[in-house]
Scaffold this motif. Structure first.
Motif, PDB file in Angstrom:
ATOM      1  N   PHE A  78      12.362  21.482 -36.741  1.00 35.56           N
ATOM      2  CA  PHE A  78      13.213  22.626 -37.098  1.00 35.56           C
ATOM      3  C   PHE A  78      14.529  22.239 -37.772  1.00 35.56           C
ATOM      4  O   PHE A  78      15.254  23.121 -38.238  1.00 35.56           O
ATOM      5  CB  PHE A  78      13.472  23.504 -35.870  1.00 35.56           C
ATOM      6  N   THR A  79      14.876  20.948 -37.774  1.00 34.34           N
ATOM      7  CA  THR A  79      16.096  20.598 -38.504  1.00 34.34           C
ATOM      8  C   THR A  79      15.799  19.777 -39.757  1.00 34.34           C
ATOM      9  O   THR A  79      16.527  19.865 -40.735  1.00 34.34           O
ATOM     10  CB  THR A  79      17.090  19.808 -37.625  1.00 34.34           C
ATOM     11  N   LYS A  80      14.739  18.976 -39.740  1.00 35.60           N
ATOM     12  CA  LYS A  80      14.452  18.099 -40.876  1.00 35.60           C
ATOM     13  C   LYS A  80      13.203  18.515 -41.649  1.00 35.60           C
ATOM     14  O   LYS A  80      13.226  18.697 -42.857  1.00 35.60           O
ATOM     15  CB  LYS A  80      14.255  16.650 -40.391  1.00 35.60           C
ATOM     16  N   ASP A  81      12.086  18.674 -40.921  1.00 36.18           N
ATOM     17  CA  ASP A  81      10.813  18.799 -41.620  1.00 36.18           C
ATOM     18  C   ASP A  81      10.663  20.150 -42.307  1.00 36.18           C
ATOM     19  O   ASP A  81      10.293  20.223 -43.477  1.00 36.18           O
ATOM     20  CB  ASP A  81       9.663  18.578 -40.651  1.00 36.18           C
ATOM     21  N   TRP A  82      10.925  21.218 -41.592  1.00 37.42           N
ATOM     22  CA  TRP A  82      10.741  22.546 -42.168  1.00 37.42           C
ATOM     23  C   TRP A  82      11.697  23.523 -41.495  1.00 37.42           C
ATOM     24  O   TRP A  82      11.277  24.306 -40.642  1.00 37.42           O
ATOM     25  CB  TRP A  82       9.284  23.006 -42.003  1.00 37.42           C
ATOM     26  N   PRO A  83      12.976  23.492 -41.857  1.00 41.70           N
ATOM     27  CA  PRO A  83      13.923  24.393 -41.184  1.00 41.70           C
ATOM     28  C   PRO A  83      13.661  25.856 -41.574  1.00 41.70           C
ATOM     29  O   PRO A  83      13.474  26.146 -42.753  1.00 41.70           O
ATOM     30  CB  PRO A  83      15.289  23.937 -41.714  1.00 41.70           C
ATOM     31  N   VAL A  84      13.604  26.715 -40.579  1.00 42.89           N
ATOM     32  CA  VAL A  84      13.414  28.147 -40.825  1.00 42.89           C
ATOM     33  C   VAL A  84      14.441  28.882 -39.967  1.00 42.89           C
ATOM     34  O   VAL A  84      14.699  28.478 -38.835  1.00 42.89           O
ATOM     35  CB  VAL A  84      12.001  28.618 -40.406  1.00 42.89           C
ATOM     36  N   ILE A  85      15.027  29.934 -40.529  1.00 41.79           N
ATOM     37  CA  ILE A  85      15.953  30.733 -39.725  1.00 41.79           C
ATOM     38  C   ILE A  85      15.155  31.842 -39.048  1.00 41.79           C
ATOM     39  O   ILE A  85      14.446  32.592 -39.711  1.00 41.79           O
ATOM     40  CB  ILE A  85      17.057  31.344 -40.605  1.00 41.79           C
ATOM     41  N   PHE A  86      15.237  31.889 -37.734  1.00 41.53           N
ATOM     42  CA  PHE A  86      14.586  32.978 -36.990  1.00 41.53           C
ATOM     43  C   PHE A  86      15.675  33.855 -36.408  1.00 41.53           C
ATOM     44  O   PHE A  86      16.459  33.394 -35.567  1.00 41.53           O
ATOM     45  CB  PHE A  86      13.728  32.432 -35.851  1.00 41.53           C
ATOM     46  N   LYS A  89      19.434  32.803 -35.825  1.00 47.44           N
ATOM     47  CA  LYS A  89      19.807  31.774 -34.855  1.00 47.44           C
ATOM     48  C   LYS A  89      19.949  30.426 -35.568  1.00 47.44           C
ATOM     49  O   LYS A  89      19.391  30.226 -36.643  1.00 47.44           O
ATOM     50  CB  LYS A  89      18.725  31.660 -33.772  1.00 47.44           C
ATOM     51  N   PRO A  90      20.701  29.498 -34.953  1.00 43.44           N
ATOM     52  CA  PRO A  90      20.821  28.171 -35.571  1.00 43.44           C
ATOM     53  C   PRO A  90      19.459  27.479 -35.642  1.00 43.44           C
ATOM     54  O   PRO A  90      18.566  27.777 -34.857  1.00 43.44           O
ATOM     55  CB  PRO A  90      21.761  27.414 -34.631  1.00 43.44           C
ATOM     56  N   TYR A  91      19.335  26.535 -36.565  1.00 43.24           N
ATOM     57  CA  TYR A  91      18.085  25.770 -36.660  1.00 43.24           C
ATOM     58  C   TYR A  91      17.787  25.052 -35.346  1.00 43.24           C
ATOM     59  O   TYR A  91      16.672  25.020 -34.878  1.00 43.24           O
ATOM     60  CB  TYR A  91      18.199  24.696 -37.764  1.00 43.24           C
ATOM     61  N   TRP A  92      18.863  24.451 -34.842  1.00 39.06           N
ATOM     62  CA  TRP A  92      18.691  23.659 -33.619  1.00 39.06           C
ATOM     63  C   TRP A  92      19.045  24.537 -32.426  1.00 39.06           C
ATOM     64  O   TRP A  92      20.118  24.436 -31.873  1.00 39.06           O
ATOM     65  CB  TRP A  92      19.598  22.417 -33.701  1.00 39.06           C
ATOM     66  N   SER A  93      18.120  25.430 -32.033  1.00 40.33           N
ATOM     67  CA  SER A  93      18.434  26.380 -30.953  1.00 40.33           C
ATOM     68  C   SER A  93      17.885  25.834 -29.637  1.00 40.33           C
ATOM     69  O   SER A  93      16.762  26.122 -29.232  1.00 40.33           O
ATOM     70  CB  SER A  93      17.883  27.766 -31.265  1.00 40.33           C
TER      71      SER A  93
ATOM     72  N   TRP B 153       4.580  24.725 -39.353  1.00 37.51           N
ATOM     73  CA  TRP B 153       4.516  24.674 -37.890  1.00 37.51           C
ATOM     74  C   TRP B 153       4.558  26.073 -37.292  1.00 37.51           C
ATOM     75  O   TRP B 153       5.057  26.998 -37.929  1.00 37.51           O
ATOM     76  CB  TRP B 153       5.698  23.866 -37.354  1.00 37.51           C
ATOM     77  N   PRO B 154       4.089  26.222 -36.056  1.00 37.06           N
ATOM     78  CA  PRO B 154       4.296  27.514 -35.384  1.00 37.06           C
ATOM     79  C   PRO B 154       5.774  27.672 -35.021  1.00 37.06           C
ATOM     80  O   PRO B 154       6.547  26.719 -35.095  1.00 37.06           O
ATOM     81  CB  PRO B 154       3.426  27.403 -34.134  1.00 37.06           C
ATOM     82  N   ASN B 155       6.154  28.867 -34.621  1.00 37.12           N
ATOM     83  CA  ASN B 155       7.540  29.133 -34.267  1.00 37.12           C
ATOM     84  C   ASN B 155       7.803  28.757 -32.812  1.00 37.12           C
ATOM     85  O   ASN B 155       7.425  29.480 -31.893  1.00 37.12           O
ATOM     86  CB  ASN B 155       7.841  30.624 -34.496  1.00 37.12           C
ATOM     87  N   PHE B 156       8.469  27.633 -32.634  1.00 44.16           N
ATOM     88  CA  PHE B 156       8.726  27.151 -31.271  1.00 44.16           C
ATOM     89  C   PHE B 156       9.745  28.011 -30.531  1.00 44.16           C
ATOM     90  O   PHE B 156       9.966  27.816 -29.345  1.00 44.16           O
ATOM     91  CB  PHE B 156       9.216  25.703 -31.306  1.00 44.16           C
ATOM     92  N   ASN B 157      10.397  28.936 -31.238  1.00 44.46           N
ATOM     93  CA  ASN B 157      11.362  29.814 -30.574  1.00 44.46           C
ATOM     94  C   ASN B 157      10.698  31.075 -30.026  1.00 44.46           C
ATOM     95  O   ASN B 157      11.370  31.908 -29.444  1.00 44.46           O
ATOM     96  CB  ASN B 157      12.452  30.243 -31.549  1.00 44.46           C
ATOM     97  N   SER B 158       9.395  31.198 -30.243  1.00 47.48           N
ATOM     98  CA  SER B 158       8.737  32.445 -29.854  1.00 47.48           C
ATOM     99  C   SER B 158       8.162  32.343 -28.450  1.00 47.48           C
ATOM    100  O   SER B 158       7.463  31.380 -28.126  1.00 47.48           O
ATOM    101  CB  SER B 158       7.608  32.747 -30.839  1.00 47.48           C
ATOM    102  N   PRO B 159       8.410  33.355 -27.612  1.00 50.67           N
ATOM    103  CA  PRO B 159       7.831  33.339 -26.268  1.00 50.67           C
ATOM    104  C   PRO B 159       6.304  33.339 -26.299  1.00 50.67           C
ATOM    105  O   PRO B 159       5.683  32.882 -25.343  1.00 50.67           O
ATOM    106  CB  PRO B 159       8.378  34.596 -25.613  1.00 50.67           C
ATOM    107  N   LEU B 160       5.724  33.852 -27.377  1.00 51.35           N
ATOM    108  CA  LEU B 160       4.258  33.837 -27.448  1.00 51.35           C
ATOM    109  C   LEU B 160       3.750  32.405 -27.564  1.00 51.35           C
ATOM    110  O   LEU B 160       2.725  32.044 -26.995  1.00 51.35           O
ATOM    111  CB  LEU B 160       3.762  34.681 -28.629  1.00 51.35           C
ATOM    112  N   LEU B 161       4.494  31.572 -28.285  1.00 49.34           N
ATOM    113  CA  LEU B 161       4.096  30.167 -28.380  1.00 49.34           C
ATOM    114  C   LEU B 161       4.388  29.430 -27.060  1.00 49.34           C
ATOM    115  O   LEU B 161       3.627  28.568 -26.646  1.00 49.34           O
ATOM    116  CB  LEU B 161       4.795  29.469 -29.549  1.00 49.34           C
TER     117      LEU B 161
END
Lengths: 173, 473
Positions: A78-86, A89-93, B153-161
């Motif tokens: 989530f910080t290097k390979d493929w950062p995505v904003i969800f 929230k910060p990348y490193w949450s 990758w899947p979303n590691f922030n998701s409760p479903l994961l």
């Protein structure tokens, strides 16, 4: 265990008799090859002089490995390979990483310890180990001597004095 | 073993058993031809399993449109069933792990079957999120594997994961724990068997010899696995509750969910253990090992967890009112008095009121009542999940999109089908493995057998002297 061995073993009917006999053998300095029982006999390990199992240390190491795999893995992704904003929230949450980090800690520790247990005990699917008597998994408690270390007459005398119900000799590979 | 046993403790093994009799009683069910009751049960389960396979194939072939899910009610019976089955699994781990740590000897009578129940329940639970995906063959997308799309990758922030990790870890660890406990007992079966049967059990018993060092490691492993499973089982239903609690839906977005889900899970799981144990002890004639004492102990847990669940329901209502937030207030008003009022009252009656009968000792020890209530509680806990999911989703922010959800025959058959799957697995288990942990029962005989403790004890004093002399801890 790989080479051919002749074993003389005595069967006892009760764990209290077994414990008394093991104590006697220790006092008489007779070398015990192994003790077998249908269930874990408590109080046996210190008399027999078995050191505490180090499996829990292995478990801790495997667990830490799981913790690091999960946490560093998610961090890298989530910080290097493929950062995505969800959701902004910060990348490193970090808080969101806790559940998976915990689960992988438990998973690694459990699998690692179970595999280690079977390997160090020489067990596993398809493995056949020599066992002395069918009744050891039922209701008999067994003390075994290696005949190359303990003479048959000594062993017979020992078993008689400690009240073994039965004495047998067996060749094992 | 050497811990002092209270005089008022009732024996957990009755019938003056010897070690050999224990072996006979517990192993022989796997050696005889199945009884008539077993055969009938097995055929019925197989029919329901067939129904399940058909419903799954129908769902995959026709699509998720064969279910009655709609725009607001995106989760219906499927996720209700998922949560219900996962919850049932929790009692097995509680019995095998938490009660091991608390040194509760009565766990030995029921732990093997309860752990098996956990594994089969988790298998049933896992079906629903997978089928719900619609494209079942893409189910592996949920795992973070290196793929050619980036890797993406899947979303590691998701409760479903988190759920994916929690359920798969839970299943794996439960299986390892269960099997490690089974290995010495498979060795007992092996040593009584002949011919092909001996070969099979030789394979299953992994070359177990019963050596002192192996027992020492085995006990150490069991204790650590129990130590790991204890937070694990609490985390699993906590994470299941996160599926709801981390959303922003009024009625779901509540901090009470994790403890409330865990208590509910143990509650429903114990009810299922009771259902299974009451049948198992009768059919396999194990009344000397699964005694009224065991049943009463489990009913006490049911009373406690049922009451915790009741407090949680009432706290939820209070907090909704106290929040002063009209959407939250409406969500709970709707739960109680909305279109699904019947499921709310069903839940309240089954989960909160019915277990209160267990305050009376003679009712806790009544087998007929226990069996009846165990089923009532399981129905109640199914209602609970349905209440949380369906009533909340059927009334969202926009009254124009309010809807009502009722299942189609496919959804009903899927649920009944997993019951078939569950009992199919359980019945096979009772034929293949000893349903009571043989070695563990033997290890508590001297401290819980009725010839050593309780009214009918014959060699109590003798036993006490022997042990104070030889045992060091």
């Amino acid at each position: 265990m790989a080479n051919h061995k002749e074993v003389i073993y005595g069967l006892y009917n009760d764990e209290t008799e077994l414990l008394r006999a093991v104590k006697a053998a220790k006092n008489q300095h007779i070398e015990i090859m192994d003790v077998y029982s249908p269930f874990p006999v408590h109080g046996l390990d210190p008399i027999l002089g078995l050191e505490e199992s180090r499996l829990h240390i292995a478990g801790f190491v495997y667990g830490m490995l799981g913790t690091l795999t999960a946490f560093l893995g998610m961090t890298w992704i989530f910080t290097k390979d493929w950062p995505v904003i969800f959701g902004g929230k910060p990348y490193w949450s970090v808080p969101a990483f806790i559940p998976i980090t915990f689960e992988l800690t438990v998973l690694f520790a459990s699998i690692g310890m179970v595999v280690t247990f079977y390997i160090v005990s020489g067990m596993g699917p398809g493995i056949t180990n020599n066992y002395l008597d069918d009744r050891i998994t039922d209701d008999k408690f067994c003390i075994a001597f290696d005949k190359s270390e303990v003479s048959e007459s000594d062993a017979q005398a020992f078993f008689q004095s400690t009240g073994a119900a039965e004495v047998n000799v067996k060749h094992i590979n | 073993m050497s811990a002092p046993v209270s005089q008022i403790r009732e024996p957990l093994i009755t019938g003056h058993k010897t070690y050999h009799q224990i072996t006979e009683d517990l192993i022989s069910p796997t050696e005889k031809t199945p009884s008539f009751a077993w055969t009938v049960g097995f055929i019925i389960s197989a029919i329901f399993l067939g129904l399940y396979v058909f419903s799954v194939l129908w769902t995959i072939y026709m699509g998720i449109g064969t279910w009655n899910l709609n725009r607001t009610v995106g989760w219906g019976w499927d996720i209700t069933n998922f949560v219900w089955w996962v919850g049932i699994g929790h009692a097995g781990t509680l019995i095998s792990a938490i009660l091991l740590i608390f040194r509760q000897k009565w766990r030995t009578g029921v732990n093997r079957a309860a752990e098996a129940m956990t594994i089969f329940a988790v298998i049933c639970a896992g079906q629903f999120p997978l089928i719900h995906m619609g494209r079942l063959w893409m189910g592996f997308f949920i795992f973070p594997y290196v793929n050619t799309r980036g890797p993406l990758w899947p979303n590691f922030n998701s409760p479903l994961l988190w759920d994916v990790f929690a359920i798969s870890t839970y299943f794996t660890v439960s299986l390892l724990f269960w099997y490690t406990g089974l290995v010495p007992d498979f060795a007992t079966v092996r040593d009584r068997a002949k011919g092909f049967r001996k070969k099979v059990y030789n394979f299953l018993s992994f070359g177990w010899t019963g050596s002192a060092k192996h027992w020492q490691r085995w006990e150490s492993l069991s204790l650590i696995l129990a130590g790991l499973s204890t937070p694990l089982v609490l985390s699993v239903h906590t994470i299941v509750s996160f599926d709801f609690a981390t959303s922003v839906i009024p009625g779901w977005h509540t901090t009470i969910f994790p403890p409330y889900f865990v208590a509910g899970a143990i509650f429903s799981g114990f009810a299922m253990v009771q259902t299974l144990m009451l049948v198992t002890r009768t059919v396999l004639n194990l009344k000397d090992y699964i005694t009224i004492e065991h049943i009463e102990s489990m009913n006490k847990v049911i009373l406690l967890t049922g009451t915790i669940v009741g407090v949680a329901y009432i706290t939820e209502l209070f907090i909704a009112w106290y929040s002063g937030y009209i959407y939250e207030q409406f969500a709970f008003f709707n739960r109680v008095f909305g279109p699904y009022w019947w499921s709310y009252f069903g839940m309240m009656f089954c989960n909160v009121i019915s277990p209160q009968l267990y305050w009376k000792k003679s009712w806790r020890r009544n087998i007929t009542l226990t069996f009846f209530l165990s089923i009532v509680i399981n129905i109640g806990m199914w209602f609970e999940r349905f209440v949380i999911i369906a009533t909340t989703l059927a009334r969202d922010y926009l009254p124009s999109s309010w809807s009502y959800y009722s299942p189609t025959w496919v959804e009903i058959c899927l649920f009944l089908g997993t019951l078939g799957l569950f009992f199919f697995c359980y019945l096979i288990f009772t034929r293949v493995a000893p349903v009571v942990a043989v070695a563990e029962i033997k290890s508590i005989l001297k401290s819980a057998g009725d010839q050593y403790v309780g009214k009918n004890a014959v060699h109590q004093h003798h036993h006490g002297d022997e042990h104070s002399e030889v045992e060091s801890h």
